[in-house]
Design a protein around this motif. Structure first.
Motif, PDB file in Angstrom:
ATOM      1  N   TYR A  92      24.957 -27.338   7.580  1.00  0.00           N
ATOM      2  CA  TYR A  92      24.586 -27.468   8.870  1.00  0.00           C
ATOM      3  C   TYR A  92      24.606 -29.166   9.056  1.00  0.00           C
ATOM      4  N   ARG A  93      24.396 -29.875   7.933  1.00  0.00           N
ATOM      5  CA  ARG A  93      24.263 -31.266   8.007  1.00  0.00           C
ATOM      6  C   ARG A  93      25.581 -31.908   8.515  1.00  0.00           C
ATOM      7  N   ASP A 102      20.856 -21.811   2.972  1.00  0.00           N
ATOM      8  CA  ASP A 102      21.150 -23.288   2.621  1.00  0.00           C
ATOM      9  C   ASP A 102      22.360 -23.272   1.445  1.00  0.00           C
ATOM     10  N   PRO A 162      23.067 -25.037  -3.687  1.00  0.00           N
ATOM     11  CA  PRO A 162      22.899 -25.784  -2.622  1.00  0.00           C
ATOM     12  C   PRO A 162      24.249 -26.317  -1.671  1.00  0.00           C
ATOM     13  N   VAL A 163      24.346 -26.199  -0.456  1.00  0.00           N
ATOM     14  CA  VAL A 163      25.305 -26.679   0.273  1.00  0.00           C
ATOM     15  C   VAL A 163      25.113 -27.507   1.776  1.00  0.00           C
ATOM     16  N   HIS A 164      23.857 -26.756   2.218  1.00  0.00           N
ATOM     17  CA  HIS A 164      23.406 -27.476   3.571  1.00  0.00           C
ATOM     18  C   HIS A 164      24.716 -27.618   4.375  1.00  0.00           C
TER      19      HIS A 164
END
Lengths: 176, 523
Positions: free
Chosen positions: B320-321, B378, B316-318
Motif C-alpha cells: 500500500y506504500r 503486510d 513483508p511487502v507493504h
C-alpha cells in the motif's frame, strides 16, 4: 458513538463464579458484558447482555483473528445494540437470530460449544439467513474500519500528513 | 474568472459531466473562445479536501445514488446496488482513477475485422483508426504529463512493483515498467511531483495525478468562457420540432428543476448515466429515447475483463506504500488466439487498504480461509487484470420500470453476463498472475473477483453506419447533429487498455470538430 469503557472488574473470584459467564472470558453483569481479564465492559441498551456476549463470540467465529482482542469485536457488534434501540424489527432480528443459534447448538447453547469448528458448523447452517448476513455484513466495516486494529495487521492508514512514503519506505523491500 | 451564464442563453455549449471527457471538452472549447456550461451532478471538493481514508473518501466522492443490477456477474450478487465504483464530484472519475494512460493498439480499432464474428458478441470496427487518433494521443499525453512520454521520467518503483518486476523477469515477460502514468514524476504544469503517499483512488492530495478538477477546469474558467455548475443533476434533454436539442433540464442544489438553454449539448456522464439520460429524454418524436433510432443506446455495455491476484509472501511487502498502479506488464496485451481467447489483457500493480481489502478480497467470504489471508496483509503483493471484454447487446443499461430517484427519474439497471471469451481470458490471467507470484516465493495466492466496475464503456457506441450505433466518428449523434457524446460510452469496443487517455484524446478531437462546425454554422 460506541460506548466502550475501561473498567476494573472489582469482582471477587467467587462473585464471578456466581454470575453467568460466557465461555471463559466474558462476564454478564446487569446490562453489561465485562471482560475481567482485559478490563473493559460494554453496556447494552436494547439487546440482552447475554445476546451481546454471544454476538461477540459469533463475530470472532465469522472473522477469526487470534491476534485481535475481544474488545474490537465488541465494538464492531455494538452497532446492532444501537440499531435495535431505534428499530424494533432489528432488535427482533438479532434476539431471534441468537435464540435460534443457541437452539441449534444444543443444551449449552452456542457459547457452550467448545471448539470453533463446532460453532462454525452451526453458522454454516444459517449463513444464508438475513440474521447471519446482517451480522457478517456489519462486521466488514465495523471490524476492519477501526483505526485501532489497523496496526495489528500492519496497515499504516493515513500518510499524507507524514509526507507520504517517499522517505518512509515505499521501496524498502530487501528480500527479492 | 468563471463566467456565470444565463439560463436563457441559447448560444452556449452545455456539457453534462466534468470528468475526463466533459472536463477536457469544456476546457478545449473555452480555450477556443466558445462559451461552455458544465453541469456536474456532484459537489466541488478541491484536492486539499480529499481524505486518506477509504470509507470516508468513498462517502465523499463515490456515486452512491441507487442503481440496480442483473445478470450472471458476481457484482450483481455481492453489490446489487453498486454496479460501478465511479465518482459524483467535480472532476468526475478523474479524481479517483489510478492514472494509467495507455494508447489502444491498432487492431483494437478493428475488432470485427481482426477477431472475426464471435457468437454472442456484437463486435464492430471503430469508424476511426489508430492513425486518426495518434495526433490526439500525442496532445493528450502532453496535457496529462504521461510518464515515459515527452521525455518525462518514469515513477520510481515501489515495493509492490518490485515484486511484480521480479516475477515478470522470472516468467520471461519483456515489457514491465512503471509507466505510463498521468502522475508527475517531477513537478510539471504547476503541479507537485508524486510523494508516494498511496491513496491514489481517494483523490491525490498533492495534485500530482492529473484530474480535470485542478487542470482543465480552472484553466477553462480562467478564459472567462467556462462555467462549472456543481450539484446540477441532468434529468432530460429537450428538443424542438425540427429534432434539434434545445436545452437541458436539471435539478439544482435545492432539488428545483431548471432548464439551461443550449446551442449544443454534449453528454459525458459515464456509460451508465449517459444512456440513462438519453433514454429518459424520450418524447413523442423520439419514443425510444434521444439518438436511439438504431436501438443501440444503452446496449453493448462493457466493463473490461477484470479481476485481481494477490499473493502472500513469507516476508513483508507493504504494497500500500506509494503509487497504487505504477507498474505494468504489457506482454499479454497482444491478440493471440492460441491462448484460447481473442484480445488481450494488461497486468497492473494494485493495492487496497485493509478496510477495502476486507470488503473486496472475497465478498461474502468468512471463516479462517478468509481471515488468514488478511492476517498477512503486510506480506501481500497485488495486481489488477484489465483486458478487452466482448460487447454484447444483452449487456445493457435500461431504465428501471419501478424504482425512481429523488427527482422522479427512473434509476439505471445494469445488466451484465460474461461472454465465454471474457471468462477464458480472466482464467488465463489468474493463472499467469498466480504463477508470477509463485515464482518469487508466494506461499498462497488469491484469484480475486472483479470489483464494481471502474471502466464503464460502450453504451452509446461510435459507428460508421447510423444503423449500427449511436454516434459517428466525432461522437456526434447520427440522429441529432447538435447532440454529442463525449465520454467512454462512445467506445465501439473496449480494448485492453485503461480508457481515460482515449477518452481525453477523443474529447480534444471532438472540440476541434465542434469548433469547425460552429464556425461553418452547420450546428
Amino acid at each position: 458513538m460506541v460506548t466502550i469503557y475501561e473498567k476494573k472488574p472489582g469482582l471477587s473470584r467467587r462473585e464471578l463464579l456466581k454470575r453467568g459467564s460466557v465461555g471463559a472470558l466474558l462476564v454478564i453483569s446487569g446490562s453489561a458484558v465485562i471482560s475481567p481479564e482485559h478490563a473493559w465492559g460494554l453496556q447494552t441498551s436494547a439487546l440482552k447482555p447475554e445476546t451481546m456476549a454471544t454476538l461477540i463470540q459469533m463475530a470472532r467465529d465469522i472473522y477469526p483473528h487470534d491476534q485481535v482482542p475481544d474488545k474490537y469485536y465488541a465494538i464492531a457488534v455494538k452497532a446492532h445494540d444501537e440499531q435495535a434501540d431505534k428499530d424494533p424489527a432489528h432488535k427482533d432480528l438479532i434476539e431471534k437470530g441468537i435464540a435460534d443459534l443457541d437452539l441449534k447448538s444444543g443444551k449449552d447453547g452456542y457459547t457452550g460449544l467448545g471448539w470453533e469448528e463446532q460453532r462454525v458448523a452451526v453458522l454454516r447452517e444459517i449463513e444464508d439467513t438475513p440474521f447471519f448476513q446482517a451480522v457478517r455484513g456489519g462486521l466488514v466495516v465495523g471490524l476492519y474500519n477501526q483505526k485501532e486494529v489497523w496496526p495489528i495487521f500492519g496497515y499504516e492508514g493515513e500518510s499524507y500528513s507524514k509526507g507520504g512514503y517517499m522517505a518512509r519506505g515505499f521501496d524498502d523491500i530487501e528480500w527479492l | 474568472m468563471a463566467a456565470p451564464f444565463d439560463l436563457k442563453n441559447d448560444g452556449v455549449v452545455v456539457i453534462i459531466g466534468s470528468g475526463a471527457g466533459g472536463g477536457t471538452l469544456g476546457n478545449e472549447l473555452a480555450q477556443k473562445g466558445i462559451d461552455v456550461i458544465i453541469l456536474e451532478a456532484g459537489a466541488r471538493h478541491e484536492y486539499e479536501d480529499f481524505i486518506n481514508d477509504e470509507w470516508d473518501s468513498f462517502a465523499q466522492l463515490a456515486w452512491t445514488d441507487k442503481r440496480t443490477t442483473s445478470g450472471d456477474w458476481r457484482v450483481a450478487k455481492d453489490f446489487p446496488n453498486l454496479p460501478a465504483w465511479i465518482v459524483k464530484s467535480v472532476g468526475g472519475s478523474t479524481t479517483h482513477w489510478a492514472g494509467a494512460s495507455l494508447r489502444l493498439q491498432e487492431h483494437e480499432f478493428k475488432t470485427l475485422s481482426t477477431y472475426g464474428k464471435l457468437e454472442g458478441a456484437n463486435l464492430l470496427d471503430w469508424p476511426i483508426t489508430l492513425a486518426d487518433l495518434e495526433p490526439y494521443y500525442a496532445k493528450a499525453e502532453d496535457k496529462l504529463g504521461v510518464t515515459l512520454t515527452n521525455n518525462i521520467p518514469g515513477l520510481p518503483g515501489n515495493n509492490n512493483f518490485k515484486v511484480m518486476k521480479a516475477g515478470a523477469d522470472k516468467l520471461g515477460y519483456k515489457e514491465c515498467h512503471t509507466g505510463r502514468m498521468a502522475i508527475n514524476s517531477e513537478p510539471r504544469d504547476d503541479r507537485n511531483a508524486c510523494q508516494q503517499t498511496g491513496f491514489c483512488f481517494q483523490g491525490c492530495k498533492w495534485g500530482a495525478k492529473w484530474s480535470t478538477l485542478y487542470t482543465e477546469i480552472p484553466k477553462g474558467e480562467a478564459t472567462g468562457h467556462l462555467e462549472v455548475r456543481p450539484n446540477a443533476m441532468a434529468i432530460k434533454i429537450n428538443h424542438d420540432a425540427s429534432g434539434k436539442v434545445t436545452g437541458v433540464v436539471y435539478a439544482d442544489k435545492d432539488g428545483k428543476l431548471q432548464e439551461q438553454k443550449a446551442r449544443i449539448v454534449a453528454v459525458a456522464g459515464n456509460s451508465i448515466e449517459s444512456p440513462r439520460l438519453l433514454l429518459n429524454s424520450a418524447s413523442s418524436q423520439f419514443p425510444d429515447g434521444l439518438a436511439n433510432s438504431s436501438g443501440q443506446v444503452g446496449k453493448n455495455y462493457m466493463r473490461h475483463t477484470t479481476g485481481s491476484v494477490y499473493g502472500v509472501f513469507d516476508k513483508p511487502v507493504h504494497m500500500y506504500r506509494g503509487t497504487t498502479m505504477a507498474g505494468i506488464i504489457r506482454d499479454e496485451a497482444r491478440n493471440d488466439p492460441s491462448r484460447g481467447f481473442v484480445g488481450g489483457y494488461e497486468l497492473e500493480t494494485l493495492s487496497l487498504g485493509l478496510p477495502f481489502m476486507a470488503a473486496f478480497l472475497n465478498p461474502g467470504g468468512w471463516g479462517r480461509s478468509f481471515t488468514t489471508a488478511l492476517d498477512h496483509y503486510d506480506h501481500m503483493a497485488g495486481m489488477w487484470i484489465v483486458g478487452e471484454d466482448m460487447p454484447r447487446e444483452e449487456n445493457r443499461i435500461t431504465l428501471h420500470a419501478d424504482i425512481k430517484d429523488e427527482h422522479g427519474m427512473a434509476v439505471a439497471d445494469v445488466h451484465f453476463d460474461d461472454h465465454a471469451n471474457d471468462t477464458a481470458m480472466r482464467n488465463h490471467a489468474y493463472k499467469q498472475g498466480s504463477a508470477l507470484y509463485a515464482a518469487v516465493g508466494a506461499t498462497r495466492t488469491f484469484p480475486t473477483p472483479p470489483y464494481p466496475s471502474t471502466h464503464n464503456l460502450g453504451t452509446n457506441r461510435m459507428s460508421e453506419k447510423a444503423a449500427d450505433g449511436v454516434v459517428n466518428k466525432h461522437g456526434q449523434a447520427h440522429d441529432i447533429k447538435n447532440l454529442f457524446v463525449s465520454d467512454g460510452s462512445q467506445f465501439t469496443t473496449g480494448g485492453a487498455e485503461n480508457p481515460t487517455l482515449t477518452i481525453v484524446s477523443l474529447a480534444i478531437r471532438q472540440a476541434d470538430y465542434i469548433a469547425e462546425q460552429m464556425s461553418a454554422k452547420s450546428i
